[in-house]
Design a protein around this motif. Structure first.
Motif, PDB file in Angstrom:
ATOM      1  N   VAL A  55       0.833  -1.202   0.000  1.00 40.77           N
ATOM      2  CA  VAL A  55       0.000   0.000   0.000  1.00 40.77           C
ATOM      3  C   VAL A  55       0.866   1.250   0.000  1.00 40.77           C
ATOM      4  CG1 VAL A  55      -2.020  -1.101   1.040  1.00 40.77           C
ATOM      5  CG2 VAL A  55      -0.369   0.024   2.510  1.00 40.77           C
ATOM      6  N   ARG A  56       2.048   1.179   0.604  1.00 40.96           N
ATOM      7  CA  ARG A  56       2.963   2.319   0.569  1.00 40.96           C
ATOM      8  C   ARG A  56       3.459   2.562  -0.853  1.00 40.96           C
ATOM      9  NH1 ARG A  56       6.439   5.605   3.830  1.00 40.96           N
ATOM     10  NH2 ARG A  56       7.594   6.787   2.288  1.00 40.96           N
ATOM     11  N   ALA A  59       0.738   4.229  -2.651  1.00 37.02           N
ATOM     12  CA  ALA A  59       0.598   5.610  -2.190  1.00 37.02           C
ATOM     13  C   ALA A  59       1.696   6.496  -2.766  1.00 37.02           C
ATOM     14  CB  ALA A  59       0.629   5.653  -0.668  1.00 37.02           C
ATOM     15  N   GLU A  60       2.891   5.963  -2.952  1.00 35.43           N
ATOM     16  CA  GLU A  60       3.974   6.754  -3.538  1.00 35.43           C
ATOM     17  C   GLU A  60       3.702   7.066  -5.005  1.00 35.43           C
ATOM     18  OE1 GLU A  60       7.576   4.648  -2.751  1.00 35.43           O
ATOM     19  OE2 GLU A  60       7.666   5.352  -0.682  1.00 35.43           O
ATOM     20  N   HIS A  67       5.017  12.043   1.639  1.00 34.35           N
ATOM     21  CA  HIS A  67       5.273  11.123   2.753  1.00 34.35           C
ATOM     22  C   HIS A  67       6.330  11.707   3.675  1.00 34.35           C
ATOM     23  CE1 HIS A  67       2.890   8.051   0.800  1.00 34.35           C
ATOM     24  NE2 HIS A  67       3.477   8.411  -0.316  1.00 34.35           N
ATOM     25  N   GLN A  71      10.950   4.750   3.321  1.00 34.41           N
ATOM     26  CA  GLN A  71      10.547   3.343   3.369  1.00 34.41           C
ATOM     27  C   GLN A  71      11.199   2.531   4.480  1.00 34.41           C
ATOM     28  OE1 GLN A  71      10.484   1.007  -0.147  1.00 34.41           O
ATOM     29  NE2 GLN A  71       8.443   1.722  -0.638  1.00 34.41           N
ATOM     30  N   ILE A  95      -0.213   7.329   4.022  1.00 38.92           N
ATOM     31  CA  ILE A  95      -0.769   6.397   3.029  1.00 38.92           C
ATOM     32  C   ILE A  95      -2.246   6.692   2.825  1.00 38.92           C
ATOM     33  CG2 ILE A  95      -1.355   3.974   2.609  1.00 38.92           C
ATOM     34  CD1 ILE A  95       1.288   3.272   4.066  1.00 38.92           C
ATOM     35  N   TRP A  96      -2.946   6.928   3.928  1.00 36.34           N
ATOM     36  CA  TRP A  96      -4.378   7.227   3.855  1.00 36.34           C
ATOM     37  C   TRP A  96      -4.623   8.506   3.062  1.00 36.34           C
ATOM     38  CZ3 TRP A  96      -8.797   4.778   5.239  1.00 36.34           C
ATOM     39  CH2 TRP A  96      -9.957   5.539   5.293  1.00 36.34           C
ATOM     40  N   SER A  99      -4.062   8.116  -0.699  1.00 39.98           N
ATOM     41  CA  SER A  99      -5.059   7.335  -1.424  1.00 39.98           C
ATOM     42  C   SER A  99      -6.467   7.902  -1.294  1.00 39.98           C
ATOM     43  CB  SER A  99      -5.054   5.893  -0.916  1.00 39.98           C
ATOM     44  OG  SER A  99      -5.408   5.853   0.449  1.00 39.98           O
TER      45      SER A  99
END
Length: 114
Positions: A55-56, A59-60, A67, A71, A95-96, A99
């Motif tokens: 998910v990261r 999101a990137e 961010h 990582q 991440i939230w 997205s």
């Protein structure tokens, strides 16, 4: 104490001694359940970290510069003392927000839409 009741007058029973086979069987079941619990725990950790990395990565792509943490902190954020109180939440919040369909504004508390 109740009238006529003497605790020393009760018949004493000797505790029943469990057979060695029953004790060994109980130890085996307890040991195997501990091993199973550890395996399930490790599988859950690995599955969660794989999911978090995926998910990261998504999101990137959606928000390349949005961010706060790099990582490596996806893992270190969980295990470094003191930091583990807020870095994981910041990572998941980033991440939230990456997205989310509604862009976050810093004008509301926590940067979340009202």
């Amino acid at each position: 104490m109740a009238a006529g009741h003497n605790p020393h007058s009760l018949p004493r029973r000797r505790p029943r001694r469990a057979p060695a086979t029953e004790i060994d069987r109980g130890d085996l079941v307890y040991g195997l359940s501990g091993i199973l619990e550890t395996v399930v725990y490790v599988v859950a950790i690995v599955a969660f970290l794989v999911w978090l990395f995926r998910v990261r990565a998504n999101a990137e792509i959606l928000s390349p510069g949005g961010h706060r943490r790099g990582q490596p902190w996806l893992i270190f954020g969980w295990v470094v003392p003191i930091i583990n109180f807020w870095f994981p939440k910041q990572i998941v919040d980033d991440i939230w927000s990456a997205s989310s369909r509604v862009p976050y504004s810093c004008s509301t508390p926590g940067g979340r839409p009202g």
